[in-house]
Motif scaffolding. Structure first.
Motif, PDB file in Angstrom:
ATOM      1  N   ARG A  46       0.830  -1.204   0.000  1.00 17.80           N
ATOM      2  CA  ARG A  46       0.000   0.000   0.000  1.00 17.80           C
ATOM      3  C   ARG A  46       0.865   1.254   0.000  1.00 17.80           C
ATOM      4  O   ARG A  46       0.579   2.225  -0.702  1.00 17.80           O
ATOM      5  N   ARG A  47       1.953   1.201   0.793  1.00 19.92           N
ATOM      6  CA  ARG A  47       2.847   2.375   0.858  1.00 19.92           C
ATOM      7  C   ARG A  47       3.566   2.601  -0.466  1.00 19.92           C
ATOM      8  O   ARG A  47       3.748   3.741  -0.906  1.00 19.92           O
ATOM      9  N   VAL A  48       3.998   1.518  -1.132  1.00 20.47           N
ATOM     10  CA  VAL A  48       4.662   1.640  -2.437  1.00 20.47           C
ATOM     11  C   VAL A  48       3.726   2.262  -3.459  1.00 20.47           C
ATOM     12  O   VAL A  48       4.104   3.180  -4.212  1.00 20.47           O
ATOM     13  N   LEU A  49       2.504   1.782  -3.496  1.00 18.86           N
ATOM     14  CA  LEU A  49       1.536   2.323  -4.459  1.00 18.86           C
ATOM     15  C   LEU A  49       1.239   3.794  -4.177  1.00 18.86           C
ATOM     16  O   LEU A  49       1.063   4.594  -5.102  1.00 18.86           O
ATOM     17  N   GLN A  50       1.196   4.153  -2.894  1.00 17.74           N
ATOM     18  CA  GLN A  50       0.959   5.553  -2.538  1.00 17.74           C
ATOM     19  C   GLN A  50       2.097   6.438  -3.023  1.00 17.74           C
ATOM     20  O   GLN A  50       1.867   7.534  -3.550  1.00 17.74           O
ATOM     21  N   LYS A  51       3.356   5.954  -2.856  1.00 17.94           N
ATOM     22  CA  LYS A  51       4.496   6.747  -3.316  1.00 17.94           C
ATOM     23  C   LYS A  51       4.502   6.862  -4.838  1.00 17.94           C
ATOM     24  O   LYS A  51       4.890   7.905  -5.384  1.00 17.94           O
ATOM     25  N   LEU A  52       4.115   5.810  -5.530  1.00 16.69           N
ATOM     26  CA  LEU A  52       4.036   5.889  -6.990  1.00 16.69           C
ATOM     27  C   LEU A  52       2.998   6.923  -7.415  1.00 16.69           C
ATOM     28  O   LEU A  52       3.222   7.711  -8.339  1.00 16.69           O
ATOM     29  N   GLU A  53       1.878   6.924  -6.724  1.00 13.06           N
ATOM     30  CA  GLU A  53       0.836   7.897  -7.036  1.00 13.06           C
ATOM     31  C   GLU A  53       1.322   9.317  -6.767  1.00 13.06           C
ATOM     32  O   GLU A  53       1.070  10.240  -7.559  1.00 13.06           O
ATOM     33  N   ASP A  54       2.041   9.493  -5.641  1.00 11.94           N
ATOM     34  CA  ASP A  54       2.588  10.814  -5.325  1.00 11.94           C
ATOM     35  C   ASP A  54       3.566  11.269  -6.404  1.00 11.94           C
ATOM     36  O   ASP A  54       3.545  12.432  -6.828  1.00 11.94           O
ATOM     37  N   ALA A  55       4.434  10.343  -6.843  1.00 13.77           N
ATOM     38  CA  ALA A  55       5.442  10.691  -7.846  1.00 13.77           C
ATOM     39  C   ALA A  55       4.779  11.123  -9.150  1.00 13.77           C
ATOM     40  O   ALA A  55       5.238  12.057  -9.816  1.00 13.77           O
ATOM     41  N   GLU A  56       3.723  10.445  -9.524  1.00 11.70           N
ATOM     42  CA  GLU A  56       3.020  10.835 -10.741  1.00 11.70           C
ATOM     43  C   GLU A  56       2.399  12.214 -10.590  1.00 11.70           C
ATOM     44  O   GLU A  56       2.351  13.012 -11.534  1.00 11.70           O
ATOM     45  N   GLY A  57       1.941  12.511  -9.363  1.00 14.94           N
ATOM     46  CA  GLY A  57       1.338  13.823  -9.133  1.00 14.94           C
ATOM     47  C   GLY A  57       2.349  14.950  -9.175  1.00 14.94           C
ATOM     48  O   GLY A  57       2.020  16.086  -9.536  1.00 14.94           O
ATOM     49  N   TYR A  58       3.610  14.640  -8.816  1.00 11.36           N
ATOM     50  CA  TYR A  58       4.643  15.689  -8.865  1.00 11.36           C
ATOM     51  C   TYR A  58       4.908  16.127 -10.307  1.00 11.36           C
ATOM     52  O   TYR A  58       5.191  17.302 -10.566  1.00 11.36           O
ATOM     53  N   ALA A  59       4.850  15.173 -11.235  1.00 13.33           N
ATOM     54  CA  ALA A  59       5.083  15.467 -12.663  1.00 13.33           C
ATOM     55  C   ALA A  59       6.397  16.219 -12.868  1.00 13.33           C
ATOM     56  O   ALA A  59       6.454  17.223 -13.590  1.00 13.33           O
ATOM     57  N   PHE A  60       7.464  15.729 -12.219  1.00 12.61           N
ATOM     58  CA  PHE A  60       8.763  16.375 -12.384  1.00 12.61           C
ATOM     59  C   PHE A  60       9.242  16.229 -13.821  1.00 12.61           C
ATOM     60  O   PHE A  60       9.015  15.210 -14.477  1.00 12.61           O
ATOM     61  N   SER A  61       9.955  17.258 -14.279  1.00 15.46           N
ATOM     62  CA  SER A  61      10.484  17.233 -15.641  1.00 15.46           C
ATOM     63  C   SER A  61      11.675  16.289 -15.697  1.00 15.46           C
ATOM     64  O   SER A  61      12.202  15.845 -14.665  1.00 15.46           O
ATOM     65  N   ALA A  62      12.119  16.008 -16.924  1.00 16.65           N
ATOM     66  CA  ALA A  62      13.263  15.116 -17.108  1.00 16.65           C
ATOM     67  C   ALA A  62      14.497  15.681 -16.418  1.00 16.65           C
ATOM     68  O   ALA A  62      15.264  14.947 -15.775  1.00 16.65           O
ATOM     69  N   ASP A  63      14.747  17.007 -16.539  1.00 19.72           N
ATOM     70  CA  ASP A  63      15.914  17.615 -15.898  1.00 19.72           C
ATOM     71  C   ASP A  63      15.813  17.565 -14.370  1.00 19.72           C
ATOM     72  O   ASP A  63      16.812  17.360 -13.677  1.00 19.72           O
ATOM     73  N   GLU A  64      14.623  17.738 -13.847  1.00 19.05           N
ATOM     74  CA  GLU A  64      14.447  17.670 -12.393  1.00 19.05           C
ATOM     75  C   GLU A  64      14.740  16.256 -11.881  1.00 19.05           C
ATOM     76  O   GLU A  64      15.416  16.076 -10.856  1.00 19.05           O
ATOM     77  N   LEU A  65      14.243  15.263 -12.617  1.00 20.31           N
ATOM     78  CA  LEU A  65      14.505  13.886 -12.218  1.00 20.31           C
ATOM     79  C   LEU A  65      15.987  13.559 -12.339  1.00 20.31           C
ATOM     80  O   LEU A  65      16.557  12.851 -11.484  1.00 20.31           O
ATOM     81  N   ARG A  66      16.641  14.074 -13.392  1.00 17.44           N
ATOM     82  CA  ARG A  66      18.082  13.839 -13.554  1.00 17.44           C
ATOM     83  C   ARG A  66      18.857  14.451 -12.398  1.00 17.44           C
ATOM     84  O   ARG A  66      19.802  13.864 -11.892  1.00 17.44           O
ATOM     85  N   MET A  67      18.480  15.646 -11.995  1.00 12.21           N
ATOM     86  CA  MET A  67      19.189  16.300 -10.893  1.00 12.21           C
ATOM     87  C   MET A  67      19.065  15.490  -9.604  1.00 12.21           C
ATOM     88  O   MET A  67      20.048  15.303  -8.873  1.00 12.21           O
ATOM     89  N   LEU A  68      17.877  14.970  -9.315  1.00 12.71           N
ATOM     90  CA  LEU A  68      17.699  14.157  -8.114  1.00 12.71           C
ATOM     91  C   LEU A  68      18.526  12.878  -8.195  1.00 12.71           C
ATOM     92  O   LEU A  68      19.103  12.430  -7.202  1.00 12.71           O
ATOM     93  N   THR A  69      18.594  12.292  -9.395  1.00 16.77           N
ATOM     94  CA  THR A  69      19.388  11.070  -9.575  1.00 16.77           C
ATOM     95  C   THR A  69      20.874  11.354  -9.384  1.00 16.77           C
ATOM     96  O   THR A  69      21.584  10.612  -8.694  1.00 16.77           O
ATOM     97  N   VAL A  70      21.357  12.442 -10.002  1.00 17.55           N
ATOM     98  CA  VAL A  70      22.775  12.816  -9.865  1.00 17.55           C
ATOM     99  C   VAL A  70      23.101  13.115  -8.395  1.00 17.55           C
ATOM    100  O   VAL A  70      24.151  12.730  -7.882  1.00 17.55           O
ATOM    101  N   PHE A  71      22.183  13.786  -7.718  1.00 17.14           N
ATOM    102  CA  PHE A  71      22.404  14.095  -6.303  1.00 17.14           C
ATOM    103  C   PHE A  71      22.561  12.807  -5.487  1.00 17.14           C
ATOM    104  O   PHE A  71      23.479  12.681  -4.663  1.00 17.14           O
ATOM    105  N   PHE A  72      21.684  11.843  -5.717  1.00 18.47           N
ATOM    106  CA  PHE A  72      21.757  10.590  -4.971  1.00 18.47           C
ATOM    107  C   PHE A  72      23.083   9.874  -5.227  1.00 18.47           C
ATOM    108  O   PHE A  72      23.747   9.408  -4.292  1.00 18.47           O
ATOM    109  N   GLU A  73      23.478   9.782  -6.500  1.00 18.13           N
ATOM    110  CA  GLU A  73      24.696   9.038  -6.833  1.00 18.13           C
ATOM    111  C   GLU A  73      25.949   9.731  -6.297  1.00 18.13           C
ATOM    112  O   GLU A  73      26.835   9.084  -5.733  1.00 18.13           O
ATOM    113  N   LEU A  74      26.025  11.058  -6.463  1.00 17.28           N
ATOM    114  CA  LEU A  74      27.221  11.766  -6.005  1.00 17.28           C
ATOM    115  C   LEU A  74      27.266  11.896  -4.484  1.00 17.28           C
ATOM    116  O   LEU A  74      28.343  12.054  -3.903  1.00 17.28           O
TER     117      LEU A  74
END
Length: 472
Positions: A46-74
């Motif tokens: 239930r929690r996983v599905l809720q987070k997926l729904e939240d993520a879809e609602g954020y509608a982050f752009s490709a660059d925003e998602l890339r920045m979050l990914t780069v932040f996590f890796e670095l």
């Protein structure tokens, strides 16, 4: 294009020894299968599905998602706090040409500018708000830690906020972009908390290393000196015995009898104290073994031991006076431990402590019951059984039992018996921490064995099963 490179083979498979090839797998633990834990399974899904729904609602752009990914890796790559904080303010500039500043708490009611790409003309006059908010031309997103972040820092943190991310000119950004920086600030908070945990763990490890050295210098070595004192005391008791034996004929008989009685009492007390010292020293040197602390786990030092003479009998004699005080008889109806070679390769100190814990529980929890003949019974018994193939074909085990009379433990409580901190509802009147059986479980598993519990009409049997040395 033709390549001269040789094909790369996969990782070399480590050859199995015959013992490894024949070793059966550990029995499955039903509790580890999610189908046997439907409540947790459904809650997590239930929690996983809720987070997926939240993520879809954020509608982050490709660059925003890339920045979050780069932040996590670095964040995993840059070890130092300085580099990590630089990364936090550098990424918004590189991805969106956005100037950001990072403020962190430094103490109760104290905070400072921790990192920026260029110094601002002015600093906030007041502490930023605990919730995302606009103040003047800028936007502030709180950097939230966790409930225990204050314990790691050593001071209370209002609203669990470790600090704030200031987005310069953020008042004019869209609500979507402001929300993106809120999520970014929350990821900064998670990473900061994780780094504080790692830093605290390193401090703890450094403290433990120093503590181990102190224990060796201030506990183990001085404790060994007591052996010298005991030897001197024993020599004095022997000298007293010789004085009694060599007393002149004219010595009054009453005086000689008094000296003889005194010498006998001193000898008995010396034997009791010396035995207690030997067991205490064994436990100290075993439980405070340097390698335990260095490796972060119990490290076994196995050797062949006499189960009866070196393990069981010393613990029986150690607890016999306490059992007698409580009216607990020591019954050998289970066969006791036979005085014959039992080929066990064990860590003497840890297995002796296992028996000490079981006998200590026997002292505290043995109760009077009515026997088949209607007479009251109150006793502790111990024994041994050989179990063929208990660890696989041709691999025998030795089952070691410790039985006590009393009310059987309720079935609903039996699953938790060997878990840390568990105490049965019927034992609350007796002092205890719930760690004794958990220690037994841990040590026996390290030896490749297993533990268990068996109820009966007269009481409770706790047992351990250890593998017999091959060829023994």
């Amino acid at each position: 294009m033709k390549s001269d490179a040789k094909p790369v083979s996969g990782p070399r498979r480590q050859e199995e020894t015959p013992a490894q090839a024949q070793r059966p797998p550990l029995p499955p633990d039903p509790a580890q299968c999610m189908e046997n834990d439907p409540v947790r399974n459904e809650g997590m899904a239930r929690r996983v599905l809720q987070k997926l729904e939240d993520a879809e609602g954020y509608a982050f752009s490709a660059d925003e998602l890339r920045m979050l990914t780069v932040f996590f890796e670095l964040s995993q790559e840059f070890d130092t706090r300085r580099d990590f904080l630089t990364l936090c303010v550098l990424l918004p500039m590189l991805f969106f040409d956005q100037d950001c500043r990072l403020y962190l708490r430094t103490g109760p009611g104290a905070w400072k500018l921790a990192r920026c790409l260029k110094l601002p003309a002015t600093l906030p006059a007041l502490e930023p708000p605990p919730r995302p908010a606009v103040r003047g031309a800028n936007y502030y997103a709180p950097i939230l830690g966790r409930k225990d972040s204050g314990e790691l820092l050593g001071f209370d943190i209002p609203d669990t906020s470790l600090g704030w991310l200031e987005v310069a000119g953020g008042a004019g950004l869209s609500r979507h972009t402001q929300m993106f920086f809120e999520k970014y600030a929350s990821r900064i908070g998670f990473q900061l908390h994780s780094r504080m945990v790692r830093s605290k763990n390193r401090e703890h490890l450094a403290f433990i290393q120093n503590l181990v050295e102190d224990i060796g210098h201030n506990v183990i070595v001085p404790n060994m000196v007591f052996k010298l004192f005991f030897n001197r005391l024993n020599a004095s008791i022997g000298a007293l015995a010789r004085c009694v034996a060599e007393a002149p004929p004219e010595t009054p008989a009453e005086f000689t009898a008094s000296l003889d009685f005194l010498q006998a009492r001193l000898s008995a007390q010396y034997a009791e104290i010396s035995s207690h010292y030997a067991q205490t020293s064994l436990f100290l040197e075993t439980l405070l073994r340097r390698r335990h602390f260095q490796e972060g786990r119990y490290v076994l030092e196995k050797r062949r031991v006499s189960l009866l003479k070196q393990v069981v009998e010393p613990q029986v004699e150690r607890y016999r006076p306490r059992m007698e005080d409580r009216g607990i008889a020591i019954d050998l109806s289970m066969g006791g431990i036979p005085n014959e070679p039992i080929h066990l390769m064990v860590d003497l100190g840890l297995i002796a402590q296992v028996y000490a814990n079981l006998f200590s529980n026997a002292v505290k929890y043995t109760r009077t019951v009515t026997g088949p003949d209607g007479l009251p019974l109150k006793f502790m018994a111990y024994g041994l059984e050989t179990l063929a193939d208990s660890f696989g074909p041709g691999r025998a085990g030795v089952k070691l039992n410790v039985f006590t009379t009393g009310t059987p433990i309720p079935e609903a409580e039996r699953e938790g018996l060997f878990k840390p901190g568990f105490r049965s509802a019927s034992t609350q009147r007796e002092h205890g921490t719930g760690q004794g059986l958990a220690f037994v479980h841990q040590v026996v598993e390290l030896h490749g064995g297993y533990v268990g519990y068996e109820p009966s009409e007269l009481g409770n049997n706790f047992f351990i099963v250890l593998p017999v040395e091959e060829g023994g």
